[in-house]
Design a protein around this motif. Structure first.
Motif, PDB file in Angstrom:
ATOM      1  N   VAL A  16       1.257   1.570  10.595  1.00  0.00           N
ATOM      2  CA  VAL A  16       0.684   2.436   9.558  1.00  0.00           C
ATOM      3  C   VAL A  16       1.245   2.018   8.200  1.00  0.00           C
ATOM      4  O   VAL A  16       2.450   2.040   7.984  1.00  0.00           O
ATOM      5  N   PHE A  17       0.354   1.618   7.304  1.00  0.00           N
ATOM      6  CA  PHE A  17       0.727   1.349   5.924  1.00  0.00           C
ATOM      7  C   PHE A  17       0.448   2.601   5.098  1.00  0.00           C
ATOM      8  O   PHE A  17      -0.668   3.118   5.125  1.00  0.00           O
ATOM      9  N   ASP A  18       1.448   3.089   4.367  1.00  0.00           N
ATOM     10  CA  ASP A  18       1.160   4.039   3.311  1.00  0.00           C
ATOM     11  C   ASP A  18       0.769   3.181   2.111  1.00  0.00           C
ATOM     12  O   ASP A  18       1.590   2.431   1.584  1.00  0.00           O
ATOM     13  N   ILE A  19      -0.480   3.283   1.667  1.00  0.00           N
ATOM     14  CA  ILE A  19      -0.958   2.251   0.753  1.00  0.00           C
ATOM     15  C   ILE A  19      -0.302   2.321  -0.616  1.00  0.00           C
ATOM     16  O   ILE A  19      -0.217   1.317  -1.293  1.00  0.00           O
ATOM     17  N   GLY A  20       0.156   3.503  -1.053  1.00  0.00           N
ATOM     18  CA  GLY A  20       0.894   3.657  -2.296  1.00  0.00           C
ATOM     19  C   GLY A  20       1.222   2.368  -3.024  1.00  0.00           C
ATOM     20  O   GLY A  20       0.366   1.638  -3.476  1.00  0.00           O
ATOM     21  N   MET A  21       2.508   2.080  -3.152  1.00  0.00           N
ATOM     22  CA  MET A  21       2.930   0.842  -3.792  1.00  0.00           C
ATOM     23  C   MET A  21       3.013  -0.311  -2.805  1.00  0.00           C
ATOM     24  O   MET A  21       3.324  -1.431  -3.187  1.00  0.00           O
ATOM     25  N   VAL A  22       2.732  -0.043  -1.519  1.00  0.00           N
ATOM     26  CA  VAL A  22       2.803  -1.122  -0.542  1.00  0.00           C
ATOM     27  C   VAL A  22       1.644  -2.088  -0.740  1.00  0.00           C
ATOM     28  O   VAL A  22       1.819  -3.306  -0.737  1.00  0.00           O
ATOM     29  N   LEU A  23       0.443  -1.544  -0.899  1.00  0.00           N
ATOM     30  CA  LEU A  23      -0.721  -2.407  -1.049  1.00  0.00           C
ATOM     31  C   LEU A  23      -1.326  -2.376  -2.442  1.00  0.00           C
ATOM     32  O   LEU A  23      -2.052  -3.282  -2.822  1.00  0.00           O
ATOM     33  N   ILE A  24      -1.039  -1.309  -3.203  1.00  0.00           N
ATOM     34  CA  ILE A  24      -1.681  -1.154  -4.504  1.00  0.00           C
ATOM     35  C   ILE A  24      -0.622  -0.912  -5.569  1.00  0.00           C
ATOM     36  O   ILE A  24       0.295  -0.128  -5.374  1.00  0.00           O
ATOM     37  N   GLY A  25      -0.757  -1.585  -6.687  1.00  0.00           N
ATOM     38  CA  GLY A  25       0.159  -1.364  -7.792  1.00  0.00           C
ATOM     39  C   GLY A  25      -0.324  -0.212  -8.655  1.00  0.00           C
ATOM     40  O   GLY A  25      -1.465  -0.197  -9.104  1.00  0.00           O
ATOM     41  N   TYR A  26       0.528   0.784  -8.873  1.00  0.00           N
ATOM     42  CA  TYR A  26       0.193   1.945  -9.690  1.00  0.00           C
ATOM     43  C   TYR A  26       1.041   1.888 -10.949  1.00  0.00           C
ATOM     44  O   TYR A  26       2.257   2.043 -10.891  1.00  0.00           O
ATOM     45  N   GLU A  27       0.407   1.647 -12.090  1.00  0.00           N
ATOM     46  CA  GLU A  27       1.140   1.447 -13.336  1.00  0.00           C
ATOM     47  C   GLU A  27       0.576   2.336 -14.439  1.00  0.00           C
ATOM     48  O   GLU A  27      -0.194   1.893 -15.284  1.00  0.00           O
ATOM     49  N   PRO A  28       0.952   3.630 -14.455  1.00  0.00           N
ATOM     50  CA  PRO A  28       0.410   4.522 -15.478  1.00  0.00           C
ATOM     51  C   PRO A  28       0.803   4.121 -16.890  1.00  0.00           C
ATOM     52  O   PRO A  28       0.041   4.336 -17.833  1.00  0.00           O
ATOM     53  N   GLU A  29       1.975   3.541 -17.036  1.00  0.00           N
ATOM     54  CA  GLU A  29       2.441   3.167 -18.373  1.00  0.00           C
ATOM     55  C   GLU A  29       1.469   2.198 -19.040  1.00  0.00           C
ATOM     56  O   GLU A  29       1.185   2.290 -20.236  1.00  0.00           O
ATOM     57  N   ALA A  30       0.925   1.256 -18.270  1.00  0.00           N
ATOM     58  CA  ALA A  30       0.018   0.257 -18.836  1.00  0.00           C
ATOM     59  C   ALA A  30      -1.220   0.904 -19.425  1.00  0.00           C
ATOM     60  O   ALA A  30      -1.651   0.577 -20.529  1.00  0.00           O
ATOM     61  N   GLN A  79     -10.256  10.652 -16.307  1.00  0.00           N
ATOM     62  CA  GLN A  79     -11.298   9.733 -16.753  1.00  0.00           C
ATOM     63  C   GLN A  79     -10.858   8.272 -16.681  1.00  0.00           C
ATOM     64  O   GLN A  79     -11.697   7.376 -16.572  1.00  0.00           O
ATOM     65  N   ASN A  80      -9.551   8.055 -16.729  1.00  0.00           N
ATOM     66  CA  ASN A  80      -9.045   6.680 -16.800  1.00  0.00           C
ATOM     67  C   ASN A  80      -8.100   6.331 -15.655  1.00  0.00           C
ATOM     68  O   ASN A  80      -7.331   5.386 -15.760  1.00  0.00           O
ATOM     69  N   TRP A  81      -8.168   7.095 -14.548  1.00  0.00           N
ATOM     70  CA  TRP A  81      -7.216   6.861 -13.462  1.00  0.00           C
ATOM     71  C   TRP A  81      -7.294   5.437 -12.938  1.00  0.00           C
ATOM     72  O   TRP A  81      -6.292   4.837 -12.556  1.00  0.00           O
ATOM     73  N   HIS A  82      -8.511   4.869 -12.936  1.00  0.00           N
ATOM     74  CA  HIS A  82      -8.695   3.525 -12.388  1.00  0.00           C
ATOM     75  C   HIS A  82      -7.941   2.481 -13.210  1.00  0.00           C
ATOM     76  O   HIS A  82      -7.587   1.416 -12.695  1.00  0.00           O
ATOM     77  N   MET A  83      -7.660   2.778 -14.489  1.00  0.00           N
ATOM     78  CA  MET A  83      -6.905   1.844 -15.310  1.00  0.00           C
ATOM     79  C   MET A  83      -5.452   1.757 -14.864  1.00  0.00           C
ATOM     80  O   MET A  83      -4.767   0.766 -15.112  1.00  0.00           O
ATOM     81  N   MET A  84      -4.958   2.814 -14.208  1.00  0.00           N
ATOM     82  CA  MET A  84      -3.558   2.835 -13.782  1.00  0.00           C
ATOM     83  C   MET A  84      -3.351   2.032 -12.501  1.00  0.00           C
ATOM     84  O   MET A  84      -2.278   1.507 -12.250  1.00  0.00           O
ATOM     85  N   ILE A  85      -4.399   2.002 -11.676  1.00  0.00           N
ATOM     86  CA  ILE A  85      -4.303   1.258 -10.419  1.00  0.00           C
ATOM     87  C   ILE A  85      -4.743  -0.152 -10.738  1.00  0.00           C
ATOM     88  O   ILE A  85      -5.916  -0.506 -10.688  1.00  0.00           O
ATOM     89  N   THR A  86      -3.784  -0.973 -11.094  1.00  0.00           N
ATOM     90  CA  THR A  86      -4.087  -2.218 -11.785  1.00  0.00           C
ATOM     91  C   THR A  86      -4.356  -3.397 -10.865  1.00  0.00           C
ATOM     92  O   THR A  86      -5.002  -4.353 -11.267  1.00  0.00           O
ATOM     93  N   HIS A  87      -3.862  -3.355  -9.646  1.00  0.00           N
ATOM     94  CA  HIS A  87      -4.001  -4.541  -8.811  1.00  0.00           C
ATOM     95  C   HIS A  87      -3.640  -4.215  -7.373  1.00  0.00           C
ATOM     96  O   HIS A  87      -2.961  -3.234  -7.100  1.00  0.00           O
ATOM     97  N   SER A  88      -4.125  -5.044  -6.486  1.00  0.00           N
ATOM     98  CA  SER A  88      -3.612  -5.006  -5.125  1.00  0.00           C
ATOM     99  C   SER A  88      -2.478  -6.011  -5.036  1.00  0.00           C
ATOM    100  O   SER A  88      -2.470  -7.026  -5.733  1.00  0.00           O
ATOM    101  N   ILE A  89      -1.498  -5.710  -4.204  1.00  0.00           N
ATOM    102  CA  ILE A  89      -0.373  -6.637  -4.025  1.00  0.00           C
ATOM    103  C   ILE A  89      -0.814  -7.657  -2.981  1.00  0.00           C
ATOM    104  O   ILE A  89      -0.807  -7.391  -1.778  1.00  0.00           O
ATOM    105  N   ASP A  90      -1.242  -8.819  -3.454  1.00  0.00           N
ATOM    106  CA  ASP A  90      -1.975  -9.755  -2.609  1.00  0.00           C
ATOM    107  C   ASP A  90      -1.209 -10.171  -1.363  1.00  0.00           C
ATOM    108  O   ASP A  90      -1.786 -10.323  -0.291  1.00  0.00           O
ATOM    109  N   GLY A  91       0.107 -10.372  -1.491  1.00  0.00           N
ATOM    110  CA  GLY A  91       0.880 -10.773  -0.320  1.00  0.00           C
ATOM    111  C   GLY A  91       0.826  -9.732   0.777  1.00  0.00           C
ATOM    112  O   GLY A  91       0.691 -10.052   1.966  1.00  0.00           O
ATOM    113  N   SER A  92       0.886  -8.460   0.394  1.00  0.00           N
ATOM    114  CA  SER A  92       0.840  -7.384   1.379  1.00  0.00           C
ATOM    115  C   SER A  92      -0.539  -7.252   1.995  1.00  0.00           C
ATOM    116  O   SER A  92      -0.684  -7.003   3.188  1.00  0.00           O
TER     117      SER A  92
END
Length: 203
Positions: free
Chosen positions: A8-22, A79-92
């Protein structure tokens, strides 16, 4: 240790990068206001939405009632939540896909609430490649509450002792262990690969 039969992967930061600051550097240029917002509003909105299963309008209404002077920024979060989820962590993602290709039983545990899950599927097609996705908000519990892991086991009919839980949060990893799961903390893809190899899972 019991041989791992289900992962079981918790996808959080394991598979997806969440960067609200950006995202909020652009949305809220003033650094002081941005810092206050990220510490007092953004985190609250995110946690209410994902862990307690409320719809976005309900989460917004609660926060606007507490912070009426910040209504514009609170609405901008949705309205802009998708901007925070910036990338998938490709190796994972590669590790997860390889595990599936090798015949491992893989599930992803996501904190996306039901009204944003469809958007997440569109943005990250790999979310549809697992056996299934369960939404923690649907059962109204906060990790690391043991009941959330028990619910997941019941939903998928797996043996806790033969299930490996992967999460970036030490607190959640300990919560899974308390529920009888094997678990490892995600540090980075290379560490995850090494941890899997130690458990006899070759990727």
């Amino acid at each position: 240790m019991t041989a791992v039969k289900h992962i079981v992967f918790d996808i959080g930061m394991v598979l997806i990068g969440y960067e609200p600051e950006a995202a909020f550097r652009e949305l809220i240029p003033d650094a002081t206001e941005r810092k206050w917002f990220l510490e007092n509003v953004c985190t609250s909105a995110w946690n209410i939405e994902q862990d307690r299963g409320r719809k976005w309008p309900d989460a917004e209404a609660l926060l606007i009632a507490d912070y009426p002077d910040h209504e514009r920024n609170i609405r901008a979060f949705r309205q802009n939540w998708h901007m925070m989820i910036t990338h998938s962590i490709d190796g994972s993602v590669g590790i997860m896909r390889q595990l599936i290709a090798d015949g491992h039983d893989v599930t992803m545990l996501t904190n996306f609430a039901s009204d944003t899950l469809r958007e997440a599927w569109q943005r990250f097609p790999f979310l549809t490649e697992s056996r299934g996705v369960t939404i923690s908000g649907d059962i109204g519990l906060l990790k690391p509450d043991k009941a959330i892991y028990d619910h997941h086991v019941k939903t998928f009919g797996v043996d806790p002792a033969a299930t490996l839980f992967i999460d970036d949060s030490p607190k959640n990893v300990l919560g899974a262990q308390a529920a009888g799961w094997q678990s490892v903390q995600f540090i980075d893809p290379d560490t995850l690969k090494a941890d899997l190899n130690k458990l006899g899972i070759r990727v």
